[in-house]
Design an enzyme around this catalytic site. Structure first.
Site, mmCIF file in Angstrom:
data_model
loop_
_atom_site.group_PDB
_atom_site.id
_atom_site.type_symbol
_atom_site.label_atom_id
_atom_site.label_comp_id
_atom_site.label_asym_id
_atom_site.label_seq_id
_atom_site.Cartn_x
_atom_site.Cartn_y
_atom_site.Cartn_z
ATOM 1 N N HIS A 35 0.844 -1.212 0.000
ATOM 2 C CA HIS A 35 0.000 0.000 0.000
ATOM 3 C C HIS A 35 0.874 1.256 0.000
ATOM 4 C CE1 HIS A 35 -2.821 -2.851 2.250
ATOM 5 N NE2 HIS A 35 -3.543 -2.474 1.206
ATOM 6 N N GLY A 145 -2.880 -2.271 -7.132
ATOM 7 C CA GLY A 145 -1.738 -3.191 -7.213
ATOM 8 C C GLY A 145 -2.014 -4.333 -8.179
#
Ligand code: PAF
Length: 274
Positions: A35, A145
């Site tokens: 993150h 991602g």
């Protein structure tokens, strides 16, 4: 860093910014280096970065880990502050979902294979919340991602199909030094399970070596990977092209090898672009 719990407050903060480029990182919290890499990329590419933390109930199936999903809100706030986040959005369920509202259905084909087959309707919930979050933030760029490769593909497809102005930025998988792809769910693993979990990425490395040595047959590659995955209850190993069509032969620069399985009771996914 400003903290918003009300959607209307975040929207009016963003409305008052004139000519600022907005970057957005949607998360479910328990932030890790994966993150942080998305957040840092957003901070470096935009004037304002908004991060959301919302454990989205509609993307969890009955019996999944919604209630025990890791929560680290105090440290998440610090992480965001240090990383240079401008606005942290921490909505309650009531701020996001309404009675008798319209819903999103994932594409009938690519939304119901692989993850969508093993977690039916999971992507309906993902797309529903992502659409809401993109509408709330009206972000110029949103960061996702590649670990959730099918999610990323479906979000890009939704943005295109629904004419949403946000640019979806694809970010590389971040791995621990032993190769394990970072995931908030890694927190569930015992030491012994973690050792087994590393075989997911080892099997992807093995596939890479085979492909480098000239192997192109997807079944042979999958069989070789399986040899390393005896301790993992595999949901699927599949090789698809970048549009999620199943492949028989590897297409260089157009293939993704995807794996999902349970280590103990923890479901992990990993993948590799070829
Ligand atoms: O990838 C995740 O963490 C979630 O699926 C997302 C995109 C934040 C939507 O809840």
């Amino acid at each position: 860093m400003e903290i918003f719990t009300k959607t209307k407050n975040l929207m009016s903060y963003l409305n008052n910014l004139k000519n600022k480029k907005i970057g957005f990182v949607p998360t479910m919290g328990a932030l890790h280096n994966g993150h942080i890499s998305l957040i840092k990329k957003s901070v470096s590419e935009n004037d304002i970065t908004i991060v959301s933390i919302f454990v989205n109930p509609t993307q969890f199936l009955e019996g999944e880990d919604l209630d025990k999903y890791p929560k680290k809100i105090a440290s998440d706030k610090k992480v965001c502050q240090i990383a240079g986040v401008d606005g942290l959005f921490l909505p309650t369920e009531e701020e996001i979902y309404f009675d008798d509202e319209s819903e999103i259905i994932a594409p009938k084909k690519t939304g119901y294979i692989l993850e969508g087959y093993h977690r039916p309707n999971h992507f309906n919930g993902v797309l529903r919340v992502v659409l809401k979050l993109l509408n709330i933030t009206k972000a110029d760029n949103a960061y996702f991602g590649k670990k959730d490769a099918q999610q990323l593909y479906l979000v890009k497809k939704m943005v295109q199909n629904f004419f949403i102005k946000t640019n979806i930025v694809e970010c590389d998988i971040i791995r621990d030094s032993d190769g394990l792809a970072l995931s908030s769910r890694n927190a569930y693993l015992t030491m012994q399970e973690r050792e087994k979990a590393v075989n997911l990425s080892k099997s992807l490395k093995k596939a890479t070596k085979l492909i480098i040595s000239g192997e192109r047959d997807c079944n042979i590659i999958k069989q070789n990977m399986m040899e390393l995955l005896k301790d993992i209850k595999i949901d699927y190993i599949e090789i698809v092209d970048r549009n999620f069509n199943k492949l028989e032969k590897i297409e260089i620069k157009n293939s993704i090898i995807l794996i999902a399985g349970f280590v103990g009771t923890t479901r992990l996914i990993d993948n590799l672009e070829i």
